[in-house]
Write a protein that holds these residues in place. Structure first.
Motif, PDB file in Angstrom:
ATOM      1  N   PRO A 133       0.805  -1.230   0.000  1.00  0.00           N
ATOM      2  CA  PRO A 133       0.000   0.000   0.000  1.00  0.00           C
ATOM      3  C   PRO A 133       0.833   1.273   0.000  1.00  0.00           C
ATOM      4  O   PRO A 133       0.392   2.292  -0.504  1.00  0.00           O
ATOM      5  N   ILE A 134       2.071   1.199   0.572  1.00  0.00           N
ATOM      6  CA  ILE A 134       2.780   2.468   0.733  1.00  0.00           C
ATOM      7  C   ILE A 134       3.628   2.853  -0.464  1.00  0.00           C
ATOM      8  O   ILE A 134       4.108   3.970  -0.558  1.00  0.00           O
ATOM      9  N   ALA A 135       3.852   1.925  -1.401  1.00  0.00           N
ATOM     10  CA  ALA A 135       4.740   2.252  -2.506  1.00  0.00           C
ATOM     11  C   ALA A 135       4.089   3.255  -3.452  1.00  0.00           C
ATOM     12  O   ALA A 135       2.880   3.328  -3.571  1.00  0.00           O
ATOM     13  N   SER A 136       4.941   4.010  -4.150  1.00  0.00           N
ATOM     14  CA  SER A 136       4.447   5.073  -5.025  1.00  0.00           C
ATOM     15  C   SER A 136       5.201   5.033  -6.344  1.00  0.00           C
ATOM     16  O   SER A 136       6.217   4.340  -6.482  1.00  0.00           O
ATOM     17  N   ARG A 137       4.679   5.776  -7.302  1.00  0.00           N
ATOM     18  CA  ARG A 137       5.364   5.893  -8.592  1.00  0.00           C
ATOM     19  C   ARG A 137       6.775   6.426  -8.392  1.00  0.00           C
ATOM     20  O   ARG A 137       7.733   5.928  -8.992  1.00  0.00           O
ATOM     21  N   ASP A 138       6.870   7.405  -7.533  1.00  0.00           N
ATOM     22  CA  ASP A 138       8.178   8.012  -7.284  1.00  0.00           C
ATOM     23  C   ASP A 138       9.183   6.985  -6.772  1.00  0.00           C
ATOM     24  O   ASP A 138      10.340   6.974  -7.193  1.00  0.00           O
ATOM     25  N   LEU A 139       8.736   6.126  -5.879  1.00  0.00           N
ATOM     26  CA  LEU A 139       9.649   5.107  -5.335  1.00  0.00           C
ATOM     27  C   LEU A 139      10.132   4.173  -6.440  1.00  0.00           C
ATOM     28  O   LEU A 139      11.317   3.820  -6.497  1.00  0.00           O
ATOM     29  N   VAL A 140       9.222   3.794  -7.329  1.00  0.00           N
ATOM     30  CA  VAL A 140       9.593   2.922  -8.448  1.00  0.00           C
ATOM     31  C   VAL A 140      10.701   3.561  -9.271  1.00  0.00           C
ATOM     32  O   VAL A 140      11.741   2.941  -9.542  1.00  0.00           O
ATOM     33  N   VAL A 141      10.477   4.820  -9.645  1.00  0.00           N
ATOM     34  CA  VAL A 141      11.448   5.504 -10.497  1.00  0.00           C
ATOM     35  C   VAL A 141      12.796   5.643  -9.787  1.00  0.00           C
ATOM     36  O   VAL A 141      13.848   5.354 -10.359  1.00  0.00           O
ATOM     37  N   ARG A 142      12.759   6.059  -8.535  1.00  0.00           N
ATOM     38  CA  ARG A 142      14.008   6.245  -7.795  1.00  0.00           C
ATOM     39  C   ARG A 142      14.772   4.935  -7.632  1.00  0.00           C
ATOM     40  O   ARG A 142      15.998   4.893  -7.716  1.00  0.00           O
ATOM     41  N   SER A 143      14.042   3.856  -7.395  1.00  0.00           N
ATOM     42  CA  SER A 143      14.712   2.565  -7.224  1.00  0.00           C
ATOM     43  C   SER A 143      15.435   2.148  -8.496  1.00  0.00           C
ATOM     44  O   SER A 143      16.588   1.703  -8.462  1.00  0.00           O
ATOM     45  N   VAL A 144      14.745   2.313  -9.615  1.00  0.00           N
ATOM     46  CA  VAL A 144      15.384   1.923 -10.873  1.00  0.00           C
ATOM     47  C   VAL A 144      16.569   2.838 -11.176  1.00  0.00           C
ATOM     48  O   VAL A 144      17.609   2.377 -11.664  1.00  0.00           O
ATOM     49  N   GLU A 145      16.415   4.108 -10.862  1.00  0.00           N
ATOM     50  CA  GLU A 145      17.545   5.027 -11.042  1.00  0.00           C
ATOM     51  C   GLU A 145      18.770   4.523 -10.296  1.00  0.00           C
ATOM     52  O   GLU A 145      19.885   4.499 -10.831  1.00  0.00           O
ATOM     53  N   LYS A 146      18.538   4.129  -9.062  1.00  0.00           N
ATOM     54  CA  LYS A 146      19.661   3.652  -8.247  1.00  0.00           C
ATOM     55  C   LYS A 146      20.244   2.357  -8.821  1.00  0.00           C
ATOM     56  O   LYS A 146      21.457   2.160  -8.830  1.00  0.00           O
ATOM     57  N   LEU A 147      19.362   1.502  -9.319  1.00  0.00           N
ATOM     58  CA  LEU A 147      19.839   0.228  -9.855  1.00  0.00           C
ATOM     59  C   LEU A 147      20.695   0.415 -11.114  1.00  0.00           C
ATOM     60  O   LEU A 147      21.589  -0.387 -11.379  1.00  0.00           O
TER      61      LEU A 147
END
Lengths: 174, 174
Positions: free
Chosen positions: B158-172
DNA sequence: TCTTGTCAACTAACCGGTTGGTTGCCAAGG
DNA sequence: CCTTGGCAACCAACCGGTTAGTTGACAAGA
């Protein structure tokens, strides 16, 4: 014949675990569970109330087993992800159970105990971030979710491996 | 009454999408699908053969819609993850359908067309890696799976967001 | 004897799938 | 232009089998 309530309940729970993991809630058959447990269908209703309640009980047990087997190590999140992977690999029913639960029951209907365990883990990561032992470019709860779901990923696609899980988390916390 | 084969099939597919997304394969009811489509149950068997075949057809359509709506951009994987997130958000039935498919049908029963689309994307990422536009510390197929599952993650908690997705992939891919 | 775990037999509802017959559409013959 | 016959699209009713859940009787232990 031996009359042992706890033994019967335990055999029922084992059989239900296999049945629910294989077929989900809607697809599971109460008769098959009773047959596999070597006892009568009526026992399910006497001891657990209904098919759904039996499922909830089975899921609850599996979740607590995972929590016991895999304590969080905030200072070593890649290692934690790897150990979570190992636990899932050793206990393949849980992910199927949880998957069915998420789809068939409402998205979020987490038990109080689980929410509490989650909050505890978030707090532990927060502390590690305050001390600078874990980078703070993700929030603590974000990080926990990221790590947990990373270790699940390996079971959602055929090519993923334990090594990939660990390396991904390493990169995320680098 | 209008007699229009294609229109009837289309209404059946729409109704089936809603029913299967809500209840899965085992939980879906053929009568409900027919009722919702405003036509007779027999049409399902005339046009699609069986409940399972109807499900497969519905899933195939949804998957191809996602592929069309979200082309891979190897040079911008975080953006791709974000756009994939948007597509899933706009089309919430697909993830439920795919989830049920993975659990109820065997793990491995991907269609030829899908395997092909997958291979194409892997090749595109490989090329970008050869040109140095994408880091090579993950394999191309690993990276694709990572990115896809990252965008799905947001709908599993429930807590995940679009922003988190993008930031995670950026880091990866940093 | 009395409590309690056990189960075979039962039920009412339900389910996927079939069938025999009906209805609207359209084109060929008049 | 108007019948009419063939056929594809359609449907109500039905079928055999299955399902979750119940119950009344029995038997084992105290």
């Amino acid at each position: 014949m031996v009359r042992d309530k706890e033994a019967t309940k335990s055999k029922l729970l084992d059989a239900a675990l296999a049945e629910f993991a294989a077929h989900g809630i809607a697809g599971a058959r109460v008769d098959r569970i009773a047959a596999k447990a070597g006892c009568n269908k009526a026992m399910i209703y006497a001891y657990f109330g209904s098919k759904e309640e039996l499922f909830d009980e089975v899921l609850k047990i599996q979740i607590s087993l995972v929590h016991e087997a895999t304590p969080l190590t905030p200072d070593d999140l890649p290692g934690f992800a790897g150990r979570l992977y190992d636990t899932y690999a050793r206990q393949p029913e849980l992910l199927r159970l949880a998957g069915y639960h998420r789809l068939e029951s409402g998205f979020e209907e987490i038990s109080k105990a689980e929410a509490e365990a989650h909050a505890l883990k978030v707090a532990a990561i927060e502390e590690a971030q305050r001390d600078g032992r874990v980078p703070a470019d993700f929030g603590a709860e974000e990080l926990l979710n990221l790590v947990v779901h990373m270790s699940i990923l390996a079971f959602s696609t055929p090519i993923a491996s334990r090594d990939l899980v660990v390396r991904s988390v390493e990169k995320l916390v680098s």
